[in-house]
Design a protein around this motif. Structure first.
Motif, PDB file in Angstrom:
ATOM      1  N   VAL A 102      23.715  33.333  37.336  1.00 46.78           N
ATOM      2  CA  VAL A 102      23.411  32.101  38.198  1.00 46.78           C
ATOM      3  C   VAL A 102      21.671  32.219  38.234  1.00 46.78           C
ATOM      4  N   ARG A 103      21.103  32.984  37.143  1.00 43.98           N
ATOM      5  CA  ARG A 103      19.816  32.706  36.716  1.00 43.98           C
ATOM      6  C   ARG A 103      18.815  32.822  37.696  1.00 43.98           C
ATOM      7  N   PRO A 104      19.024  33.999  38.636  1.00 40.84           N
ATOM      8  CA  PRO A 104      18.035  34.234  39.682  1.00 40.84           C
ATOM      9  C   PRO A 104      16.576  34.609  39.001  1.00 40.84           C
ATOM     10  N   ARG A 105      15.632  34.617  39.898  1.00 34.30           N
ATOM     11  CA  ARG A 105      14.296  34.874  39.421  1.00 34.30           C
ATOM     12  C   ARG A 105      13.912  35.967  40.043  1.00 34.30           C
ATOM     13  N   LEU A 106      14.530  36.698  40.976  1.00 30.87           N
ATOM     14  CA  LEU A 106      14.337  37.820  41.709  1.00 30.87           C
ATOM     15  C   LEU A 106      15.550  38.648  41.640  1.00 30.87           C
ATOM     16  N   VAL A 107      15.581  39.625  41.275  1.00 31.78           N
ATOM     17  CA  VAL A 107      16.787  40.784  41.376  1.00 31.78           C
ATOM     18  C   VAL A 107      16.223  42.080  42.096  1.00 31.78           C
ATOM     19  N   LYS A 165      15.018  30.701  44.766  1.00 32.51           N
ATOM     20  CA  LYS A 165      16.406  30.664  45.312  1.00 32.51           C
ATOM     21  C   LYS A 165      17.238  31.842  44.771  1.00 32.51           C
ATOM     22  N   ARG A 166      18.178  32.266  45.765  1.00 34.51           N
ATOM     23  CA  ARG A 166      19.245  33.011  45.321  1.00 34.51           C
ATOM     24  C   ARG A 166      18.875  34.369  44.686  1.00 34.51           C
ATOM     25  N   PRO A 167      18.120  35.025  45.498  1.00 35.97           N
ATOM     26  CA  PRO A 167      17.832  36.705  44.877  1.00 35.97           C
ATOM     27  C   PRO A 167      19.244  37.195  44.820  1.00 35.97           C
ATOM     28  N   GLN A 168      19.191  37.914  43.743  1.00 35.97           N
ATOM     29  CA  GLN A 168      20.623  38.640  43.352  1.00 35.97           C
ATOM     30  C   GLN A 168      20.286  40.257  43.470  1.00 35.97           C
ATOM     31  N   LEU A 169      21.519  40.992  43.531  1.00 40.12           N
ATOM     32  CA  LEU A 169      21.549  42.317  43.961  1.00 40.12           C
ATOM     33  C   LEU A 169      22.474  42.967  42.836  1.00 40.12           C
ATOM     34  N   ILE A 170      22.022  44.231  42.511  1.00 35.93           N
ATOM     35  CA  ILE A 170      22.757  45.284  41.747  1.00 35.93           C
ATOM     36  C   ILE A 170      22.889  46.325  42.524  1.00 35.93           C
ATOM     37  N   PHE A 171      24.224  46.657  42.794  1.00 35.39           N
ATOM     38  CA  PHE A 171      24.417  47.935  43.695  1.00 35.39           C
ATOM     39  C   PHE A 171      24.523  49.313  42.822  1.00 35.39           C
ATOM     40  N   GLN A 172      24.558  50.289  43.519  1.00 40.85           N
ATOM     41  CA  GLN A 172      24.414  51.775  43.034  1.00 40.85           C
ATOM     42  C   GLN A 172      25.482  51.942  42.747  1.00 40.85           C
ATOM     43  N   SER A 232      11.809  39.058  38.095  1.00 39.39           N
ATOM     44  CA  SER A 232      10.946  40.073  38.929  1.00 39.39           C
ATOM     45  C   SER A 232      12.133  41.029  39.477  1.00 39.39           C
ATOM     46  N   TYR A 233      11.825  42.439  39.494  1.00 40.42           N
ATOM     47  CA  TYR A 233      12.878  43.212  40.012  1.00 40.42           C
ATOM     48  C   TYR A 233      12.024  43.974  41.069  1.00 40.42           C
ATOM     49  N   LEU A 234      12.969  44.161  42.336  1.00 45.08           N
ATOM     50  CA  LEU A 234      12.667  45.017  43.224  1.00 45.08           C
ATOM     51  C   LEU A 234      13.460  46.217  43.030  1.00 45.08           C
ATOM     52  N   PHE A 235      12.949  47.353  42.526  1.00 54.79           N
ATOM     53  CA  PHE A 235      13.887  48.455  41.921  1.00 54.79           C
ATOM     54  C   PHE A 235      13.835  49.595  43.042  1.00 54.79           C
ATOM     55  N   ILE A 236      14.739  49.732  43.714  1.00 55.09           N
ATOM     56  CA  ILE A 236      15.068  50.853  44.670  1.00 55.09           C
ATOM     57  C   ILE A 236      15.498  51.967  44.008  1.00 55.09           C
ATOM     58  N   MET A 290      -1.599  35.233  39.088  1.00 55.99           N
ATOM     59  CA  MET A 290      -0.033  35.358  39.166  1.00 55.99           C
ATOM     60  C   MET A 290       0.530  34.918  40.449  1.00 55.99           C
ATOM     61  N   ASN A 291       1.760  34.006  40.326  1.00 59.09           N
ATOM     62  CA  ASN A 291       2.410  33.492  41.744  1.00 59.09           C
ATOM     63  C   ASN A 291       3.273  34.525  42.476  1.00 59.09           C
ATOM     64  N   LYS A 292       2.938  34.311  43.583  1.00 61.90           N
ATOM     65  CA  LYS A 292       3.926  35.499  44.469  1.00 61.90           C
ATOM     66  C   LYS A 292       5.421  34.936  44.473  1.00 61.90           C
ATOM     67  N   ILE A 293       6.413  35.891  44.158  1.00 62.09           N
ATOM     68  CA  ILE A 293       7.892  35.292  44.442  1.00 62.09           C
ATOM     69  C   ILE A 293       8.491  35.843  45.619  1.00 62.09           C
ATOM     70  N   LEU A 294       7.758  36.709  46.120  1.00 62.95           N
ATOM     71  CA  LEU A 294       8.297  37.332  47.572  1.00 62.95           C
ATOM     72  C   LEU A 294       7.068  37.783  48.366  1.00 62.95           C
ATOM     73  N   GLU A 295       7.111  37.640  49.811  1.00 60.77           N
ATOM     74  CA  GLU A 295       6.071  38.137  50.569  1.00 60.77           C
ATOM     75  C   GLU A 295       6.827  38.805  51.837  1.00 60.77           C
ATOM     76  N   VAL A 296       6.564  39.963  51.938  1.00 57.29           N
ATOM     77  CA  VAL A 296       6.955  40.800  53.084  1.00 57.29           C
ATOM     78  C   VAL A 296       6.009  40.863  54.175  1.00 57.29           C
ATOM     79  N   LYS A 297       5.830  40.378  55.171  1.00 57.57           N
ATOM     80  CA  LYS A 297       4.759  40.541  56.283  1.00 57.57           C
ATOM     81  C   LYS A 297       5.166  41.035  57.395  1.00 57.57           C
TER      82      LYS A 297
END
Lengths: 500, 270, 243
Positions: C155-160, C76-83, C191-195, C1-8
């Protein structure tokens, strides 16, 4: 919401001020044999007889200072600190007999040396350029016994007019600026800047002593406040009021009508287009309806002019000039068409904003000129701006203002139209006028002089140098219990004969 | 308009709206038609009280006071309009830029605004007029400039508050540019605060014009304005002819009452 | 699988302003945080408030002005959904305008196409075309969050990145929104980063969970492992609390 309440309160206050009148002060003043006089401006910063630059200061200090001769209410010159004078046949030597036992307000006795000192000080210090100019013509001044002898370089038939304006002050007295000392019927007591000036009767006066024991001049720089104070009973005498201001003053006051002794005109700049064309200037004279002007601005009061001499100066006034340009819109349009302005033109009338009579006149004129197709806009300017831009800078098309006579001479009114004069605001140039003036001032024969001055005045009318309007009516409000106030042909206020 | 009414369905808003509309309508009418020529002088009817011919009486020059009030109120409202326009537009631009970007420029501009608002606005305007001279255009420019700080502050505070809100962060994430965010995303949200401020601005501008013309530094002598007339009418009060001042004062009072009510109504919701 | 985000090795701290009574103090909020996010993965980021999970999201979105370490985006253009759905929609604008704005900025579509996409996206999140003319103030909390999701996805992001997207909602609405997010992931391959602070919510959506405490990652494991064999005592605590 708060603002509204404030507004209503303010309105209420204005009304209560206008309606409520307090009379008790007036009675108290009568018992103390004193009066309060309202004046429209503070005095000059220096009260020295040689530093008084404003007419308002001269008017008040007339009660404190005297010259060798003194003008009276008919315009004659009466002996004052001199008892008599003689002139040599060549008109060059004046010999004054000095009155004896005259005391200055500081107790010193006046001597001929004081007179010599005063003339020399005046010649070097005076801020009045007219007096200074005449005194420069004095070759020598000497004291001999009880006499003072003045020698002139060339004859001057107006010399006595200036003698009455040179006030005598004690030699070597240095506090004239703040504690003026003269010989007049009243002596100076105190002055509070922007508020009041107090003078009191001088009991050692050489002549007929003043009736009132004390006079307080109250300063009101706002005309409305002045009239309010008068209405409310806190003043006993106010001069220079206009017809609307004295309306409805009630029976506590006698209203005395006078004129302001000035030449009010729509002064035209003869040097700029279209006013360089005599036909345009004449058209303006025809377009203006002076009778309607007087009715609108002063309820018909005021004296019509026709030239640069006011009627009460009867020696030189020519009544036939008053109707030289009877009101006629047709004539005005005809002249404008001849001059190449068949559809009229735009012009700006400048008026000094602190003189409401001139502003009002300008507004009425602008309205009257419309009929002849002339579209005039009134522009108000500050007095200082008027002096620098209009009077000195001559940057104007037309202006409404008034010129007075600093001394009772024809030159004081006509001299400003000589083509070489620095005071020739209108830029009037006429060879015949210059010739008349030059000849008049070179001869001593009074009848011939008068004729020449009258001819010069007619030139101004024929050439329509400006649109001469009126000598404004002015009114004095005098408390009904007061007697003895008389007008002078000059801008002076004589309180020595006023009494309860 | 319907929405505005729905949002502000309160007594203040209704009364203010009606009063202002009526006054503005009358004033606009006065621009095309007055019973008499406001400047025409007629010596035969000098200084009269209200009559059938002259409903509000005449002045010392025999000019019809009703006609002059109509014309004068027009001039006053026109001045007020341009003053508020200058103040609101420039104030909004400055407030938006400083509030959005912050930084040193913000600090400096806001300190300048503090300094300006520390003086009474009419006093400042008087000083400025003393320098550049009176006249309608100068009054508009000077008052307009004096009005800028109050609008700038209000708009700045709103921009500072709104720029931190989540929907602005989201807009930025979506790639919306700074100026588009300011104009399309933040500005519409300042309207609930800006509209009452504009209404109050009108109120203050009418009063400022009146004060300045009253003090003789407003419109020129050949022009008519409410302040100028109020100044003239002083002489009439003292001469026992109070109606002139009453009618002019009443006109000013009604105008500012309308604007005040409108502002109050716009601030209160329901 | 491909990485979409790397936090180092990301660390971040802020300095409190000192004054007469307190010395200035350095507060560490993130310490050496590293993880990768893969395409199509829903990664839960769990911790109590103050654990630094929101700071991680801010750093990823570029809202954090200063941090150490490296964050590499492969989309490109990761998007955000607020609480909070109440502050995440512009109250002065209609739903249609809010959804059209990113499309306009994106600039590739003409008006009919933009409209088509808006309607399509509204239908995707379970709202009809008529909602276009509504303003946020006329919508319920759940509806607002649907609009927020639509705005993020248009905007069709790949990361939310979703920051506690359901914690302000009722439990029944929560389930619906989680369901919707799941469907969207399926449909658009997101892909979701779900906080979240809530293990239960994370369980319903995520494949993998990172547990954070005081700015440090204490555990990073597949969801089942977390629930069945929590390694760290803190993780255990969180799992216990959710049962």
């Amino acid at each position: 919401m708060k603002k509204l309440i404030c507004l209503l309160l303010a309105a209420l206050m204005i009304f209560s001020c206008a309606c409520g009148k307090q009379k008790s002060g007036a009675d108290a003043r009568k018992d103390a044999n004193e009066i309060y006089v309202g004046i429209g401006q503070d005095l000059s910063s220096s009260l020295s007889p040689y530093q008084m630059s404003s007419a308002g200061t001269r008017e008040v200090m007339f009660n404190v200072f005297e010259g060798l001769y003194k003008v009276d209410s008919t315009g004659d010159f009466k002996p004052a600190l001199a008892t008599a004078y003689t002139v040599s046949d060549d008109g060059l030597t004046y010999t004054f007999t000095i009155r004896e036992n005259v005391k200055f307000h500081n107790g010193a006795v006046m001597t001929p040396d004081d007179v010599v000192y005063s003339y020399k000080t005046c010649a070097s210090d005076s801020v009045d350029s007219a007096i200074k100019g005449v005194l420069e013509n004095v070759e020598s001044i000497t004291a001999e016994g009880g006499k003072v002898i003045i020698k002139l370089a060339s004859p001057n038939s107006d010399f006595m007019a200036y003698v009455s304006s040179v006030y005598i002050s004690p030699a070597s007295y240095t506090d004239q600026d703040t504690k003026p000392v003269g010989t007049g019927p009243f002596s100076f007591v105190s002055r509070t800047v922007q508020d009041s000036v107090v003078i009191k009767r001088f009991d050692d006066y050489w002549g007929e002593k003043a009736k009132l024991s004390q006079v307080t001049f109250k300063i009101f720089e706002n005309a409305t406040a002045l009239v309010t104070a008068l209405d409310a009973g806190s003043l006993d005498l106010v001069l220079h009021l206009d017809s609307t201001q004295v309306q409805g003053l009630g029976k506590d006051f006698n209203i005395q009508e006078d004129t302001m002794k000035l030449v009010q005109a729509l002064y035209l700049n003869n040097a700029v287009k279209p006013f360089d064309d005599v036909r345009v200037r004449q058209a303006l004279c025809y377009a203006v309806d002076v009778d309607a002007l007087l009715t609108l601005t002063a309820g018909g009061h005021g004296a019509k002019l026709g030239t640069a001499i006011y009627p009460s100066f009867s020696k030189y006034f020519d009544a036939s000039l008053v109707n030289a340009y009877p009101h006629s819109t047709d004539k005005a349009k005809e002249l404008l068409t001849q001059a190449g302005y068949p559809n009229g033109f735009d012009m700006t009338i400048i008026a000094p904003s602190n003189y409401s009579p001139h502003v009002n006149t300008a507004m009425v004129l602008a309205e009257q000129l419309k009929a002849a197709g002339i579209n005039a806009t009134v522009k108000e300017v500050e007095w200082n701006t008027w002096l620098t831009d209009v009077y000195k800078g001559r940057k104007f098309e037309a202006t409404v203002c008034g010129f007075d006579a600093s001394t009772l001479t024809a030159n004081a009114l006509l001299g400003r139209y000589e083509s070489t004069s620095g005071k020739n605001m209108c830029g009037y140039v006429s060879e015949s006028f210059d010739a008349y003036m030059k000849e008049a001032n070179s001869i001593t024969d009074d009848a011939k002089r008068t004729e020449l001055f009258r001819a010069a005045a007619k030139c101004l009318s024929d050439d329509a140098a400006s649109v001469y309007l009126q000598d404004l009516a002015e009114f004095a409000a005098v408390r009904a219990t007061l007697k003895g106030y008389v007008f002078y042909p000059l801008y002076l206020m004589d309180l020595s004969k006023v009494t309860y | 308009m319907k929405k505005l009414f729905a949002k502000h369905n309160n007594w203040f808003f209704k009364a203010g709206f009606i009063l202002t509309t009526v006054m503005v309508f009358i004033v606009l009418l006065g621009q095309v038609w007055t019973p008499y020529d406001p400047n025409a002088m007629d010596a035969s009817v000098k200084a009269q009280g209200p009559t059938l011919r002259h409903l509000l009486g005449t002045d010392f020059f025999g000019r019809d006071i009703l006609s002059r009030i109509l014309e004068g109120a027009g001039a006053t409202l026109q001045i007020a309009f341009f003053v508020v326009l200058i103040g609101a537009v420039l104030g909004t631009v400055i407030g938006a830029l400083t509030g959005y970007f912050g930084g040193v420029v913000d600090e400096v501009l806001m300190r300048i605004c503090d300094a300006i608002t520390a003086f009474p606005s009419v006093l400042l305007a008087l000083i400025a007029i003393a320098v550049i001279g009176p006249g309608r255009l100068n009054v508009i420019m000077v008052l307009g400039c004096v009005f800028i700080p109050s609008f700038a502050r209000i708009v700045r505070a709103e921009f500072v508050r709104i720029k931190r809100l989540n929907y602005i962060s989201l807009a930025r994430l979506q790639g919306v540019g700074d100026f588009r965010i300011m104009l399309k995303h933040i500005l519409p949200n300042t309207l609930p605060t800006l509209l009452p401020a504009i209404s109050i601005g009108f109120n203050n501008a009418v009063l400022a014009e009146a004060s300045m013309s009253f003090l003789g530094v407003g419109v020129s002598a050949s022009e008519v304005s409410l302040g100028r007339m109020l100044s003239d009418s002083q002489n009439y009060i003292l001469r026992g002819l109070p109606w002139y001042a009453v009618f002019v004062g009443l006109t000013i009072a009604l105008l500012i009452l309308g604007f005040s009510l409108l502002a109050e109504g716009l601030q209160q919701r329901r | 699988m491909n990485k979409i985000l790397e936090v180092k090795h990301v660390s971040a701290s802020y300095t409190t302003q000192g004054n007469a009574f307190a010395r200035e103090k350095v507060q560490i909020v993130l310490h050496d945080v590293s993880f990768d996010l893969y395409e199509g993965e829903a990664l839960g980021l769990v911790g109590e408030s103050g654990s630094g999970k929101t700071t991680v999201a801010r750093a990823i979105l570029g809202f954090l002005p200063r941090y150490e370490g490296e964050i590499i985006h492969h989309s490109k253009r990761p998007q955000l959904i607020f609480q909070d759905p109440y502050t995440s929609l512009n109250p002065a604008r209609t739903v249609g305008w809010i959804l059209e704005e990113p499309l306009k900025v994106y600039g590739k579509f003409d008006a009919p196409e933009r409209r088509r996409r808006i309607i399509e996206m509204l239908e995707n999140v379970g709202l009809s075309e008529e909602y276009m003319s509504r303003r946020p103030s006329e919508l319920s909390g759940g509806q607002r969050q649907r609009v927020s999701i639509a705005a993020a996805l248009i905007v069709r992001p790949r990361l939310v990145i979703a920051d506690e997207p359901v914690s302000a909602l009722d439990v029944t609405i929560q389930a619906q929104i989680l369901q919707l997010l799941d469907e969207m992931r399926e449909k658009y391959g997101l892909s979701y980063l779900f906080i979240s602070h809530d293990m239960n919510v994370v369980y319903q959506l995520c494949d993998r969970v990172i547990v954070m405490k005081k700015g440090v990652i204490v555990e990073d494991a597949p969801i089942d492992d977390i629930f069945d064999h929590p390694q760290h005592p803190y993780t255990r605590e969180l799992v216990e609390a959710s049962r």
